[in-house]
Write an enzyme that holds these catalytic residues in place. Structure first.
Site, PDB file in Angstrom:
ATOM      1  N   ASP A   1     -10.097  -5.654  -2.997  1.00  0.00           N
ATOM      2  CA  ASP A   1      -9.484  -4.611  -2.164  1.00  0.00           C
ATOM      3  C   ASP A   1     -10.368  -3.359  -2.219  1.00  0.00           C
ATOM      4  O   ASP A   1     -10.590  -2.800  -3.294  1.00  0.00           O
ATOM      5  CB  ASP A   1      -8.084  -4.325  -2.736  1.00  0.00           C
TER       6      ASP A   1
ATOM      7  N   HIS B   1      -7.322  -6.079   1.179  1.00  0.00           N
ATOM      8  CA  HIS B   1      -6.138  -5.253   1.440  1.00  0.00           C
ATOM      9  C   HIS B   1      -5.370  -5.714   2.684  1.00  0.00           C
ATOM     10  O   HIS B   1      -4.419  -5.051   3.099  1.00  0.00           O
ATOM     11  CB  HIS B   1      -6.591  -3.798   1.623  1.00  0.00           C
TER      12      HIS B   1
ATOM     13  N   SER C   1       0.842  -1.201   0.000  1.00  0.00           N
ATOM     14  CA  SER C   1       0.000   0.000   0.000  1.00  0.00           C
ATOM     15  C   SER C   1       0.881   1.256   0.000  1.00  0.00           C
ATOM     16  O   SER C   1       1.646   1.446  -0.948  1.00  0.00           O
ATOM     17  CB  SER C   1      -0.945  -0.054   1.205  1.00  0.00           C
TER      18      SER C   1
END
Lengths: 280, 280
Positions: free
Chosen positions: B226, B259, B147
């Protein structure tokens, strides 16, 4: 159990990790558990994992690194919380009594007896909600755990050999009647009369012949750099009890390993394989 | 760096997990990182892992399940904190700005410029403390992250190809100049002039020809479930940039994955193998 709520769902190694909540008649509270389900239709053999002091359903789920191998083996794993929780549930400021420290027994003493019924919860309500809602083969169940949860795994397997076909543990409290953690918790939950304690002490249960011939072998890993080894864990007491009772025990003393999940993740795959063979 | 403190040490898969603290000249604060060292003498090739928003050095260390494979491959892994912290360090109440959200760049704007020098920290001070204290082969370094840390891995590799021989990412913010997380952070740290942003945007760096021919392939895994995919992550922008620049990219769109670290642990071993081959 019609009140199951799935709070989270995550894909993981082709399977699913679920975070669940349901009402327990035994504890009179909502209870949470995690469940890993491998990819496929099932029904899957099931390992129950019991965690240690201060833990919730989250610790094993996020830290054990178990799901790669569980996926490969087609093994489901359920990891419940370690006690009832919430407002109206008794607690204590210490980390080793009350919420997060249920010790997997049914408390008899006030104020704990109202909700701290973890033996009934694990052996009845948790099994019921799993059986009713997921593709699990409840004839093929094993149990394992860490520290207080290792105590839980050993004692519940010895008391309920009809439920579990395999049992293992990491750094278990093998004789709570003979260590400070157990003496404190058992005094509070069961009362001062030590005669009632023996039914929740793995070494004493083993010596009494509980579950004789039920388990071909029991696997225990113990880190030799574990700071709780000499005062709280005392694996030699279980080793001696197994020898007296004629129970085969694989007690692996792992040099340099401590009490953390870094120790657990290093050997969890051996335990999953140990259970999977016995749950075929 | 003589001020290294080892705060924790745990044996893990035959190697060691260290939690370390040291002073950073770049940030002017103590900084923490974890380090996995495989069993043996070394020197070991090294993977730098950069974590995402809200994370510390702890998240990857406890949740990624990376050390089994790292042990097998003989690969060391260092996972630093995501920002300077502590009293006297600027902060913001939001999770996506300030402490825990350093974005792996050197801030220019007040109040951030005083301590938020994460690019200098990662590429200089962290490398120095690792090199001076541990049996690592600094000629064989790779970088990865998740991320915000995927953004960090891609941008630092493209800006410092002399430091890193391999780069991969999980669910990276590939173009912070074109998403809300990045626009907010870059406005605060770098100022409103977007011309300064391009040097910290992986897609724009790639289009500009940064690090051309430095990396044979770049590996990215992106979960298709995600929740940040469409608004924040936009892997297609990096895919297009790589195509324009002639950079080979392995972008794996993983159906059903979100995620979380359940996604990361499912594919981390592929990334470790990807790096290990390139760090031989």
């Amino acid at each position: 159990m019609s009140d199951l709520e799935i709070l989270e769902e995550h894909r993981c190694f082709g399977g699913r990790v679920l975070i669940c909540r349901h009402g327990s008649a035994a504890t009179g509270t909502p209870m949470r558990f995690s469940l890993f389900l491998p990819e496929g239709e099932g029904p899957f053999p099931l390992l129950i994992w019991l965690s240690g002091l201060t833990c919730t359903e989250d610790n094993f789920t996020t830290k054990a690194g178990a799901y790669r191998k569980a996926s490969e083996l087609g093994l489901a794993i359920a990891a419940p919380d370690t006690s009832p929780r919430g407002e109206g549930v008794a607690n204590d400021e210490a980390y080793d009594l009350g919420q997060g420290a249920g010790f997997y027994l049914d408390a008899r003493e006030a104020p704990w007896a109202a909700h701290f019924k973890m033996e009934s919860y694990i052996t009845r309500d948790l099994q019921d909600v799993l059986s009713a809602n997921f593709p699990l083969d409840m004839e093929r169940r094993g149990i394992s755990g860490h520290s207080m949860g290792g105590h839980g795994a050993l004692t519940l397997a010895l008391k309920h050999p009809d439920l579990f076909r395999s049992v293992s543990a990491f750094a278990p409290i093998v004789s709570p009647a003979r260590c400070p953690w157990g003496e404190k918790a058992f005094s509070a939950y069961l009362g001062k009369d030590r005669a009632a304690w023996a039914a929740h002490d793995a070494a004493l249960l083993m010596e009494s012949g509980a579950a004789r011939y039920a388990f071909d072998e029991i696997l225990i890993d113990q880190g030799m750099a574990d700071g709780f080894l000499d005062e709280q864990l005392k694996p030699e007491l279980f080793e001696e009890a197994c020898e007296k009772a004629g129970q085969r025990l694989i007690l692996r003393r792992q040099e340099g390993y401590d009490h953390s999940y870094f120790f657990i993740q290093s050997f969890i795959e051996d335990h999953l394989e140990f259970h999977r063979v016995r749950l075929s």
